[in-house]
Motif scaffolding. Structure first.
Motif, short mmCIF file in Angstrom:
data_model
loop_
_atom_site.label_atom_id
_atom_site.label_comp_id
_atom_site.label_asym_id
_atom_site.label_seq_id
_atom_site.Cartn_x
_atom_site.Cartn_y
_atom_site.Cartn_z
N ALA A 1 0.86 -1.18 0.00
CA ALA A 1 0.00 0.00 0.00
C ALA A 1 0.89 1.23 0.00
N SER A 2 0.42 2.29 -0.63
CA SER A 2 1.18 3.54 -0.69
C SER A 2 0.22 4.72 -0.79
N VAL A 3 0.76 5.91 -0.52
CA VAL A 3 -0.03 7.13 -0.50
C VAL A 3 0.12 7.85 -1.83
N PHE A 4 -1.01 8.34 -2.36
CA PHE A 4 -0.99 9.12 -3.59
C PHE A 4 -1.73 10.43 -3.38
N VAL A 5 -1.28 11.46 -4.08
CA VAL A 5 -1.95 12.75 -4.09
C VAL A 5 -2.45 13.00 -5.51
N ASP A 6 -3.76 13.20 -5.64
CA ASP A 6 -4.36 13.53 -6.94
C ASP A 6 -4.64 15.02 -6.93
N ASN A 7 -3.84 15.76 -7.66
CA ASN A 7 -3.90 17.22 -7.67
C ASN A 7 -4.77 17.68 -8.83
N THR A 8 -6.08 17.81 -8.59
CA THR A 8 -6.97 18.27 -9.66
C THR A 8 -6.94 19.78 -9.80
N ALA A 9 -6.32 20.47 -8.82
CA ALA A 9 -6.29 21.94 -8.86
C ALA A 9 -5.32 22.47 -9.91
N GLY A 10 -4.29 21.71 -10.23
CA GLY A 10 -3.32 22.15 -11.22
C GLY A 10 -2.24 23.06 -10.66
N SER A 11 -2.37 23.49 -9.40
CA SER A 11 -1.33 24.33 -8.80
C SER A 11 -0.15 23.48 -8.37
N PRO A 12 1.08 24.01 -8.43
CA PRO A 12 2.23 23.27 -7.91
C PRO A 12 2.08 23.07 -6.41
N LEU A 13 2.22 21.83 -5.95
CA LEU A 13 2.06 21.49 -4.54
C LEU A 13 3.32 20.82 -4.01
N THR A 14 3.59 21.01 -2.71
CA THR A 14 4.72 20.37 -2.05
C THR A 14 4.23 19.74 -0.75
N VAL A 15 4.57 18.45 -0.53
CA VAL A 15 4.27 17.80 0.73
C VAL A 15 5.32 18.24 1.75
N GLN A 16 4.85 18.78 2.88
CA GLN A 16 5.73 19.37 3.87
C GLN A 16 6.20 18.33 4.90
N SER A 17 7.30 18.64 5.58
CA SER A 17 7.76 17.79 6.67
C SER A 17 6.71 17.77 7.77
N GLY A 18 6.68 16.70 8.53
CA GLY A 18 5.65 16.50 9.54
C GLY A 18 4.49 15.68 9.03
N SER A 19 4.44 15.40 7.73
CA SER A 19 3.44 14.50 7.18
C SER A 19 3.77 13.07 7.61
N ASP A 20 2.74 12.21 7.68
CA ASP A 20 3.01 10.86 8.13
C ASP A 20 2.17 9.82 7.39
N PHE A 21 2.61 8.57 7.49
CA PHE A 21 1.93 7.43 6.89
C PHE A 21 2.20 6.23 7.81
N SER A 22 1.11 5.56 8.24
CA SER A 22 1.30 4.43 9.15
C SER A 22 0.40 3.27 8.74
N ALA A 23 0.84 2.06 9.11
CA ALA A 23 0.08 0.85 8.86
C ALA A 23 0.21 -0.05 10.09
N VAL A 24 -0.92 -0.58 10.57
CA VAL A 24 -0.93 -1.44 11.73
C VAL A 24 -1.78 -2.67 11.42
N LEU A 25 -1.23 -3.86 11.65
CA LEU A 25 -1.98 -5.10 11.44
C LEU A 25 -3.02 -5.24 12.55
N LEU A 26 -4.29 -5.33 12.15
CA LEU A 26 -5.38 -5.49 13.13
C LEU A 26 -5.61 -6.96 13.45
N GLY A 27 -5.58 -7.82 12.43
CA GLY A 27 -5.82 -9.23 12.65
C GLY A 27 -5.85 -9.97 11.33
N VAL A 28 -5.67 -11.28 11.42
CA VAL A 28 -5.64 -12.11 10.21
C VAL A 28 -6.99 -12.75 9.98
#
Length: 132
Positions: free
Chosen positions: A105-132
């Motif tokens: 799994a991975s994170v995507f940004v769909d920029n429909t605005a067309g403006s130049p965007l930058t992902v800033q520091s302090g952003s996060d992404f986490s994954a935790v196994l809940l159960g099988v």
């Protein structure tokens, strides 16, 4: 077009347990099961305000997708409206997905605005196994 979230600056701040590849920005499931995913992105718009006429109502989508397939029920999604006057936005997406062992799994940004965007520091992404 969609762009994968770049790698964090310091590995030890983010990486606990197997599965996270900081180079590719992908989390690969070590076991088949239900995983809860969460991402909060701080996004800056780099376009001068004077060029933003008619941008009101533009949307920014953040998605967490399985196998880079951002359709059907293989993804999580959050949509935010971009006000024409704003320079910094925070958008979060969270939820549960089922992954087979070896799927990623991975994170995507769909920029429909067309403006130049930058992902800033302090952003996060986490994954935790809940159960099988």
């Amino acid at each position: 077009s969609s762009h994968s979230l770049c790698q964090p600056e310091r590995e030890e701040m983010f990486h606990r347990g197997p599965g996270l590849n900081l180079t590719s920005g992908q989390y690969t499931a070590p076991l088949a099961g239900f995983y809860t995913f969460s991402s909060t992105l701080h996004i800056a718009r780099r376009e001068p305000r004077r060029k933003r006429q008619g941008c009101r109502g533009s949307r920014l989508r953040v998605l967490i997708c399985v196998q880079s397939c951002c359709q059907h029920n293989s993804h999580l999604e959050s949509v935010s409206q971009l006000e024409s006057s704003g320079d910094l936005f925070t958008i979060s997406v969270t939820g549960t997905l089922y992954l087979q062992a070896g799927q990623y799994a991975s994170v995507f940004v769909d920029n429909t605005a067309g403006s130049p965007l930058t992902v800033q520091s302090g952003s996060d992404f986490s994954a935790v196994l809940l159960g099988v």
